[in-house]
Design a protein around this motif. Structure first.
Motif, PDB file in Angstrom:
ATOM      1  N   LEU A  75     -36.679  42.572 -29.006  1.00  0.00           N
ATOM      2  CA  LEU A  75     -36.091  43.914 -28.965  1.00  0.00           C
ATOM      3  C   LEU A  75     -35.966  44.410 -27.518  1.00  0.00           C
ATOM      4  O   LEU A  75     -34.964  45.034 -27.147  1.00  0.00           O
ATOM      5  CB  LEU A  75     -36.933  44.893 -29.786  1.00  0.00           C
ATOM      6  CG  LEU A  75     -36.883  44.686 -31.310  1.00  0.00           C
ATOM      7  CD1 LEU A  75     -37.910  45.580 -32.001  1.00  0.00           C
ATOM      8  CD2 LEU A  75     -35.485  44.978 -31.842  1.00  0.00           C
ATOM      9  N   GLU A  76     -36.979  44.133 -26.703  1.00  0.00           N
ATOM     10  CA  GLU A  76     -36.911  44.530 -25.297  1.00  0.00           C
ATOM     11  C   GLU A  76     -35.792  43.783 -24.578  1.00  0.00           C
ATOM     12  O   GLU A  76     -35.094  44.351 -23.733  1.00  0.00           O
ATOM     13  CB  GLU A  76     -38.246  44.265 -24.611  1.00  0.00           C
ATOM     14  CG  GLU A  76     -39.371  45.189 -25.085  1.00  0.00           C
ATOM     15  CD  GLU A  76     -40.721  44.788 -24.517  1.00  0.00           C
ATOM     16  OE1 GLU A  76     -40.797  43.675 -23.936  1.00  0.00           O
ATOM     17  OE2 GLU A  76     -41.693  45.546 -24.683  1.00  0.00           O
ATOM     18  N   GLY A  77     -35.629  42.499 -24.908  1.00  0.00           N
ATOM     19  CA  GLY A  77     -34.548  41.743 -24.305  1.00  0.00           C
ATOM     20  C   GLY A  77     -33.184  42.283 -24.712  1.00  0.00           C
ATOM     21  O   GLY A  77     -32.269  42.374 -23.894  1.00  0.00           O
ATOM     22  N   HIS A 172     -35.806  39.311 -15.410  1.00  0.00           N
ATOM     23  CA  HIS A 172     -35.374  40.033 -16.606  1.00  0.00           C
ATOM     24  C   HIS A 172     -36.492  40.171 -17.641  1.00  0.00           C
ATOM     25  O   HIS A 172     -36.237  40.619 -18.765  1.00  0.00           O
ATOM     26  CB  HIS A 172     -34.186  39.311 -17.248  1.00  0.00           C
ATOM     27  CG  HIS A 172     -32.957  39.329 -16.404  1.00  0.00           C
ATOM     28  ND1 HIS A 172     -31.960  38.371 -16.509  1.00  0.00           N
ATOM     29  CD2 HIS A 172     -32.554  40.171 -15.427  1.00  0.00           C
ATOM     30  CE1 HIS A 172     -31.001  38.640 -15.637  1.00  0.00           C
ATOM     31  NE2 HIS A 172     -31.349  39.726 -14.971  1.00  0.00           N
ATOM     32  N   HIS A 173     -37.700  39.749 -17.255  1.00  0.00           N
ATOM     33  CA  HIS A 173     -38.872  39.800 -18.147  1.00  0.00           C
ATOM     34  C   HIS A 173     -38.689  38.916 -19.375  1.00  0.00           C
ATOM     35  O   HIS A 173     -39.306  39.126 -20.405  1.00  0.00           O
ATOM     36  CB  HIS A 173     -39.155  41.242 -18.586  1.00  0.00           C
ATOM     37  CG  HIS A 173     -39.315  42.198 -17.442  1.00  0.00           C
ATOM     38  ND1 HIS A 173     -40.425  42.189 -16.620  1.00  0.00           N
ATOM     39  CD2 HIS A 173     -38.486  43.165 -16.965  1.00  0.00           C
ATOM     40  CE1 HIS A 173     -40.277  43.126 -15.692  1.00  0.00           C
ATOM     41  NE2 HIS A 173     -39.120  43.725 -15.874  1.00  0.00           N
ATOM     42  N   ARG A 174     -37.812  37.908 -19.232  1.00  0.00           N
ATOM     43  CA  ARG A 174     -37.648  36.930 -20.316  1.00  0.00           C
ATOM     44  C   ARG A 174     -38.798  35.940 -20.287  1.00  0.00           C
ATOM     45  O   ARG A 174     -39.253  35.482 -21.324  1.00  0.00           O
ATOM     46  CB  ARG A 174     -36.307  36.216 -20.142  1.00  0.00           C
ATOM     47  CG  ARG A 174     -36.053  35.061 -21.116  1.00  0.00           C
ATOM     48  CD  ARG A 174     -35.968  35.566 -22.546  1.00  0.00           C
ATOM     49  NE  ARG A 174     -35.798  34.477 -23.475  1.00  0.00           N
ATOM     50  CZ  ARG A 174     -36.784  33.748 -23.979  1.00  0.00           C
ATOM     51  NH1 ARG A 174     -38.038  33.995 -23.613  1.00  0.00           N
ATOM     52  NH2 ARG A 174     -36.547  32.779 -24.837  1.00  0.00           N
ATOM     53  N   LEU A 175     -39.276  35.569 -19.102  1.00  0.00           N
ATOM     54  CA  LEU A 175     -40.436  34.714 -18.916  1.00  0.00           C
ATOM     55  C   LEU A 175     -41.452  35.451 -18.060  1.00  0.00           C
ATOM     56  O   LEU A 175     -41.085  36.284 -17.217  1.00  0.00           O
ATOM     57  CB  LEU A 175     -40.049  33.395 -18.238  1.00  0.00           C
ATOM     58  CG  LEU A 175     -39.152  32.428 -19.015  1.00  0.00           C
ATOM     59  CD1 LEU A 175     -38.798  31.219 -18.141  1.00  0.00           C
ATOM     60  CD2 LEU A 175     -39.800  31.972 -20.311  1.00  0.00           C
ATOM     61  N   SER A 176     -42.702  35.118 -18.255  1.00  0.00           N
ATOM     62  CA  SER A 176     -43.750  35.760 -17.456  1.00  0.00           C
ATOM     63  C   SER A 176     -43.916  35.087 -16.094  1.00  0.00           C
ATOM     64  O   SER A 176     -44.416  35.710 -15.148  1.00  0.00           O
ATOM     65  CB  SER A 176     -45.083  35.723 -18.217  1.00  0.00           C
ATOM     66  OG  SER A 176     -45.463  34.375 -18.498  1.00  0.00           O
TER      67      SER A 176
END
Length: 422
Positions: A75-77, A172-176
């Motif tokens: 949802l954040e993505g 993009h906060h897709r990976l940490s």
């Protein structure tokens, strides 16, 4: 457990089947009796350009909290404009990344990225889930590529491309974290460049002005201005202002896949600037202007400065090959066309031109770029600078016999040390 519709739902289901061999899913009675039975899943409706709803379902999570976390991430993505599907593969991510980059990168860069992604990265790593991609996968990829005979420079570029893509996923906060960092294969040291001496350059130009005068004019401009090869080949007559003794760098000529020629923006923002012209360069440009006018292909106030008989610019690879042929015929050492840019800097710095002026002439993005590239020359200039101070002070100091004897001994010792070091 069901949340608001727009936020999706998290639930538990299993793989048990009824007497008709249909999966019971969330209807299995064991789910209510055994809290460890089955796995946790989520479902969420996401916007879709196609008619109807687009429902994403993912499962196999050991706990409700882990399923909630996966749902929250997707949802954040979605809110941030990128895909955060936990089942997204490396191939799917890299394909989407290329589509996004196509909007902002130069065509030549995109062609290189697309080649690396399509022909190397996706075949080797594409089936791995993006969330599962780790340092060992990339390290194994590097070892395999090297074992197959790929050069270290090529492998470094492949990993650098992957790292750039994964770096965007982190931003993009897709990976940490970026699993390609720290780098697995360091950048190979640049090949040592061979720079002509001024005598070699003069010998090449003398020969070329007889063997191929038009090509000699191109080399005159390259050496006299420090332009990059693509910038010189993209030069148009409306960029040249002989009355003002300047030219403007607005484009660079590039070859996509070593075939299609296109005009793109210069290498950096600082590269798009004006360059002063010397009398020798102006003579070469006037030669080109007369040749352009005599061909009747175009007016000498428009079109390419350096062109073939049909008015189109020469291919960069042809320019390099012809340059090598002429150098061999002229009896000078082998160099590249880009080495002429280094020759420009070498002559300027050795002659005592301030580094800031050299940096401006070469249109480097920062002064430190110039200093790092030509540190061996700036060291020589530093010695010349302190020697100049020494001479200036000595010339202004009244004679002192005792001091002069000591200074003479120190000077001989210093000269000896420098000679030994060199």
């Amino acid at each position: 457990m069901r949340t608001a519709k727009e936020h999706g739902r998290v639930y538990r289901r299993c793989g048990c089947r009824d007497q008709h061999h249909r999966q019971l899913g969330a209807r299995c009675p064991l789910l209510a009796e055994d809290p460890t039975h089955g796995t946790w899943n989520f479902a969420v409706d996401l916007p879709s350009p196609a008619p109807g709803r687009h429902t994403v379902r993912r499962g196999g999570y050991p706990t409700r909290e882990s399923a909630h976390a996966a749902l929250r991430r997707i949802l954040e993505g979605q809110a941030a404009g990128f895909t955060a599907d936990p089942n997204q593969t490396v191939a799917e991510y890299l394909t989407a990344w290329l589509e996004a980059k196509d909007l902002v990168l130069k065509p030549t860069t995109m062609a290189r990225y697309r080649d690396y992604v399509t022909n190397d990265l996706i075949p080797a790593l594409g089936d791995i889930r993006l969330d599962d991609l780790g340092y060992p996968h990339i390290a194994a990829f590097v070892q395999t590529q090297l074992a197959e005979g790929r050069g270290k420079v090529t492998v470094h570029r492949l990993v650098a491309t992957l790292s750039s893509a994964l770096g965007d996923a982190v931003r993009h906060h897709r990976l940490s974290a970026n699993p390609a960092r720290p780098t697995i294969i360091p950048r190979p040291a640049a090949a040592e460049r061979h720079i002509w001496t001024p005598a070699e350059a003069a010998r090449f130009l003398r020969y070329s002005h007889t063997a191929d005068p038009l090509f000699a004019d191109l080399v005159e401009v390259l050496i006299g201005t420090g332009l990059r090869k693509g910038e010189a080949l993209a030069l148009h007559w409306n960029d040249v202002h002989l009355d003002q003794h300047v030219l403007y760098v607005r484009h660079t000529l590039s070859a996509i896949d070593n075939n299609k020629l296109i005009l793109t923006t210069p290498k950096t923002h600082s590269s798009r600037d004006w360059v002063a012209l010397s009398p020798r360069v102006e003579t070469a440009l006037r030669n080109r202007s007369h040749n352009t006018a005599s061909t009747s292909i175009q007016q000498p106030t428009e079109g390419y400065v350096f062109h073939r008989s049909d008015g189109r610019p020469p291919h960069p690879q042809y320019v390099l090959n012809h340059f090598h042929d002429l150098a061999a015929e002229a009896g000078v050492s082998r160099a590249t066309v880009h080495d002429l840019r280094h020759l420009t800097a070498t002559i300027s710095i050795t002659a005592g031109v301030p580094l800031t002026v050299v940096s401006k002439t070469l249109r480097h993005s920062t002064l430190s770029t110039t200093a790092n590239l030509y540190s061996h020359l700036t060291a020589q200039a530093a010695h010349q600078a302190v020697d100049t101070i020494d001479h200036a002070l000595s010339a202004s100091t009244p004679p002192n016999p005792d001091h002069d004897r000591r200074s003479s001994r120190d000077h001989r010792a210093t000269t000896s040390r420098r000679t030994t070091t060199s």
